[in-house]
Design a protein around this motif. Structure first.
Motif, PDB file in Angstrom:
ATOM      1  N   TYR A   1       0.834  -1.186   0.000  1.00 50.44           N
ATOM      2  CA  TYR A   1       0.000   0.000   0.000  1.00 50.44           C
ATOM      3  C   TYR A   1       0.876   1.245   0.000  1.00 50.44           C
ATOM      4  N   TRP A   2       0.279   2.344  -0.448  1.00 46.30           N
ATOM      5  CA  TRP A   2       0.957   3.635  -0.320  1.00 46.30           C
ATOM      6  C   TRP A   2       1.079   3.958   1.158  1.00 46.30           C
ATOM      7  N   VAL A   3       2.238   4.472   1.555  1.00 45.35           N
ATOM      8  CA  VAL A   3       2.586   4.557   2.970  1.00 45.35           C
ATOM      9  C   VAL A   3       1.622   5.392   3.808  1.00 45.35           C
ATOM     10  N   SER A   4       0.912   6.324   3.209  1.00 48.62           N
ATOM     11  CA  SER A   4       0.072   7.231   3.994  1.00 48.62           C
ATOM     12  C   SER A   4      -1.319   6.693   4.295  1.00 48.62           C
ATOM     13  N   TYR A   5      -1.778   5.673   3.562  1.00 46.38           N
ATOM     14  CA  TYR A   5      -3.137   5.180   3.808  1.00 46.38           C
ATOM     15  C   TYR A   5      -3.353   4.743   5.262  1.00 46.38           C
ATOM     16  N   PRO A   6      -2.522   3.859   5.807  1.00 51.60           N
ATOM     17  CA  PRO A   6      -2.773   3.419   7.188  1.00 51.60           C
ATOM     18  C   PRO A   6      -2.701   4.561   8.195  1.00 51.60           C
ATOM     19  N   GLU A   7      -1.760   5.477   7.982  1.00 48.35           N
ATOM     20  CA  GLU A   7      -1.600   6.586   8.919  1.00 48.35           C
ATOM     21  C   GLU A   7      -2.827   7.491   8.898  1.00 48.35           C
ATOM     22  N   MET A   8      -3.382   7.730   7.728  1.00 50.76           N
ATOM     23  CA  MET A   8      -4.588   8.564   7.626  1.00 50.76           C
ATOM     24  C   MET A   8      -5.781   7.902   8.313  1.00 50.76           C
ATOM     25  N   VAL A   9      -5.886   6.585   8.158  1.00 48.64           N
ATOM     26  CA  VAL A   9      -6.970   5.854   8.822  1.00 48.64           C
ATOM     27  C   VAL A   9      -6.829   5.992  10.334  1.00 48.64           C
ATOM     28  N   LYS A  10      -5.617   5.828  10.842  1.00 46.42           N
ATOM     29  CA  LYS A  10      -5.388   5.936  12.286  1.00 46.42           C
ATOM     30  C   LYS A  10      -5.670   7.347  12.790  1.00 46.42           C
ATOM     31  N   LEU A  11      -5.315   8.352  11.997  1.00 44.16           N
ATOM     32  CA  LEU A  11      -5.583   9.730  12.399  1.00 44.16           C
ATOM     33  C   LEU A  11      -7.080  10.016  12.486  1.00 44.16           C
ATOM     34  N   ALA A  12      -7.867   9.261  11.742  1.00 42.48           N
ATOM     35  CA  ALA A  12      -9.328   9.406  11.794  1.00 42.48           C
ATOM     36  C   ALA A  12      -9.947   8.562  12.906  1.00 42.48           C
ATOM     37  N   GLY A  13      -9.116   7.821  13.645  1.00 45.90           N
ATOM     38  CA  GLY A  13      -9.611   6.985  14.724  1.00 45.90           C
ATOM     39  C   GLY A  13      -9.973   5.579  14.290  1.00 45.90           C
ATOM     40  N   GLY A  14      -9.706   5.261  13.018  1.00 43.61           N
ATOM     41  CA  GLY A  14     -10.044   3.947  12.491  1.00 43.61           C
ATOM     42  C   GLY A  14      -8.922   2.942  12.644  1.00 43.61           C
ATOM     43  N   LYS A  15      -9.199   1.725  12.190  1.00 41.92           N
ATOM     44  CA  LYS A  15      -8.228   0.637  12.262  1.00 41.92           C
ATOM     45  C   LYS A  15      -7.939   0.122  10.859  1.00 41.92           C
TER      46      LYS A  15
END
Length: 387
Positions: A122-136
């Motif tokens: 995956y592109w490196v920012s996808y997981p970080e953006m999800v976490k910043l939104a409170g998601g998993k």
């Protein structure tokens, strides 16, 4: 004390490597950089001229948060002509880059505890953006033998009652995967059956090789269109990375919510950059054909060189974007050690695959000149043969 969300997010590996390579160049070292995720071509003159004209005419004030009407209308025409998508201008939100669009989307659709399916790599920012939104982030594993593609079977093994969305990137970063119409249709059926949003990142749509068709998943049916947020921008296709302008399009409720969030964060994207983007739409097919041809020549050359090293390195031939994802497992090193040693010993900068979810891989960008590609591959081949 820092907030929990701040401590959970790491820096971008791609930006770090690029910054290190640039620092070494300033120190006088002859570094070949294969890290950057941006075209090496200059921004077209018509785009630069439009920005200058906008500044000189005084178009430097606030604009509507979601973009000037004429740019949104141009995006609507583009979506219709290029992607077979029918939207009203109110469905379009223009933001400060496609990355900003993605960040806004996750903020709008993800609640605390919601799960978002992300194919690996995956592109490196996808997981970080999800976490910043409170998601998993929930990762869907793929491999080289599967062409790094997800299937409905893989999706079913990862879905749960908490699943809110799927991230789809075609053509993909880091491995250049392009999903075919039939494959997208199966994924669309899965999303509609499970009422899952599809966030379709199509930023590399103009960089596809071998005559392969680009298909926007939202064009396949009205059902999937209602669940899809399509993301695009001007960085990759028009060589406008530093201009920071992207957009998303979605059903009206999502678009309005994104605009509301943008009201209280950045407000509008830069005024005169929007005028520049409007001028970018005047560039015809020949502009994209020329860039695509150059990228494909580079890809083909890299593939031919890697084939000579295939006792150690293996890869999936990229069908789009401007990266090749190379398996380094036989070297006995993980991606970070490989990248660090190659940079220190041979002055070649590439991106470790660990932050993309694949620590047995490295990413080589061919968004650089053929001369540098030849030099860099000479150094890689010499270094690999010495291992």
């Amino acid at each position: 004390m820092l907030s929990k969300r701040a401590t959970q997010v790491g820096p971008s590996a791609t930006l770090q490597i690029t910054a290190t390579a640039k620092r070494m160049v300033k120190e006088g070292k002859d570094v070949v950089a294969f890290g950057a995720g941006e075209p090496d071509f200059d921004t077209p003159d018509v785009v630069k001229s439009a920005a200058v004209a906008a500044i000189q005419s005084g178009f430097t004030k606030y604009t509507p948060t979601s973009g000037i009407p004429e740019l949104k209308e141009a995006i609507v025409r583009k979506l219709k002509n290029d992607n077979g998508l029918d939207y009203e201008a109110g469905a379009v939100v223009v933001s400060c880059g496609a990355k900003h669009s993605l960040y806004n989307i996750f903020q709008v659709i993800v609640d605390a505890g919601d799960e978002v399916l992300i194919p690996v790599p995956y592109w490196v920012s996808y997981p970080e953006m999800v976490k910043l939104a409170g998601g998993k982030p929930v990762f869907i594993q793929t491999n080289l033998k599967e062409d790094f593609k997800i299937t409905p079977e893989k999706l079913r093994s990862c879905v749960s009652k908490k699943t809110k969305a799927l991230v789809l990137n075609s053509p993909s970063n880091p491995c250049g995967v392009v999903y075919r119409r039939q494959e997208l249709s199966a994924i669309a059926d899965f999303c509609t059956e499970n009422n899952i949003y599809c966030i379709s990142d199509e930023i590399y749509e103009k960089i596809i090789f071998d005559g392969i068709e680009h298909v926007s998943i939202a064009s396949l049916s009205e059902k999937i269109k209602k669940l899809t947020v399509t993301v695009n921008g001007f960085s990759k296709s028009y060589s406008m990375t530093g201009w920071r302008l992207g957009y998303c399009v979605a059903e009206s409720g999502i678009a309005k919510a994104i605009s509301n969030i943008q009201d209280h964060s950045t407000s509008n994207p830069t005024s005169f950059v929007q005028k520049a983007a409007l001028a970018a739409f005047s560039l015809g097919p020949a502009f994209f054909d020329d860039a695509r041809r150059k990228f494909q020549e580079r890809r083909d050359y890299i593939v031919s060189r890697l084939d000579k090293m295939n006792t150690v390195l293996s890869y999936k031939k990229p069908e789009g974007a401007f990266y090749i994802f190379v398996n380094i497992k036989k070297t006995g090193m993980d991606s970070f050690a490989f990248a660090k040693r190659l940079l220190e010993e041979k002055y070649v900068a590439l991106i470790p695959g660990g932050p993309f979810g694949c620590n047995d891989y490295v990413r080589i960008s061919f968004a650089t000149s053929m001369e540098k590609i030849k030099t860099g591959l000479d150094r890689i081949e010499e270094w690999v043969n010495q291992l």
